[in-house]
Enzyme design. Structure first.
Site, PDB file in Angstrom:
ATOM      1  N   GLY A   1       0.791  -1.222   0.000  1.00  0.00           N
ATOM      2  CA  GLY A   1       0.000   0.000   0.000  1.00  0.00           C
ATOM      3  C   GLY A   1       0.824   1.272   0.000  1.00  0.00           C
ATOM      4  N   CYS A   2       2.122   1.180   0.142  1.00  0.00           N
ATOM      5  CA  CYS A   2       2.982   2.362   0.143  1.00  0.00           C
ATOM      6  C   CYS A   2       3.026   2.952  -1.266  1.00  0.00           C
ATOM      7  CB  CYS A   2       4.385   1.989   0.608  1.00  0.00           C
ATOM      8  SG  CYS A   2       5.594   3.319   0.438  1.00  0.00           S
ATOM      9  N   VAL A   3       2.661   4.214  -1.383  1.00  0.00           N
ATOM     10  CA  VAL A   3       2.628   4.895  -2.676  1.00  0.00           C
ATOM     11  C   VAL A   3       4.021   4.938  -3.304  1.00  0.00           C
ATOM     12  CG1 VAL A   3       2.144   7.103  -3.812  1.00  0.00           C
ATOM     13  CG2 VAL A   3       0.597   6.252  -2.046  1.00  0.00           C
TER      14      VAL A   3
END
Length: 132
Positions: free
Chosen positions: A11-13
């Protein structure tokens, strides 16, 4: 092209953008959840090379921003023990190709090592948290 073992926080951009840059360059990714890996100090240590201990840490990790962990005050063995207990402390991504391991995603370093697409802007910052 290389097979890249990529340890990310799901989920880390920033990690999503980094993976896209590697895929665009034609690399094959083996993606792993950095937070769920069974880390040991021996397994984790090679990713940090000769970087100072403070550079091993994710500066936006809650225990760091909250002041519970002060990376500059830790010895390597203490840092590794904390990271094994709390993987959120680990700077990301961790990247491995063959026997070489690195922490972080400096575009010029990655390009010189395994290559990125010719149109990649090597001055772009893809390491800092876009939400930070």
């Amino acid at each position: 092209m290389a097979t890249v073992v990529f340890y990310e926080k799901p989920g880390c951009v920033g990690n999503t953008k980094q993976k896209h840059l590697l895929e665009t360059a034609g690399h094959t990714l083996q993606v792993h959840n950095l937070l769920a890996e069974p880390w040991t100090p021996e397994r984790l240590r090679p990713f940090f090379g000769d970087l100072p201990v403070a550079a091993w840490f994710n500066p936006t990790a809650p225990p760091i921003t909250g002041g519970q962990v002060v990376p500059e005050a830790l010895a390597a063995s203490q840092a590794l023990a904390l990271m094994v207990e709390q993987p959120i402390l680990i700077r990301r991504p961790l990247v491995q190709v063959g026997d070489r391991c690195v922490v972080g995603f400096d575009l010029a370093t990655i390009d010189a090592w395994i290559g990125l697409a010719p149109a990649t802007d090597l001055a772009e910052d893809v390491q800092s948290c876009p939400q930070g």
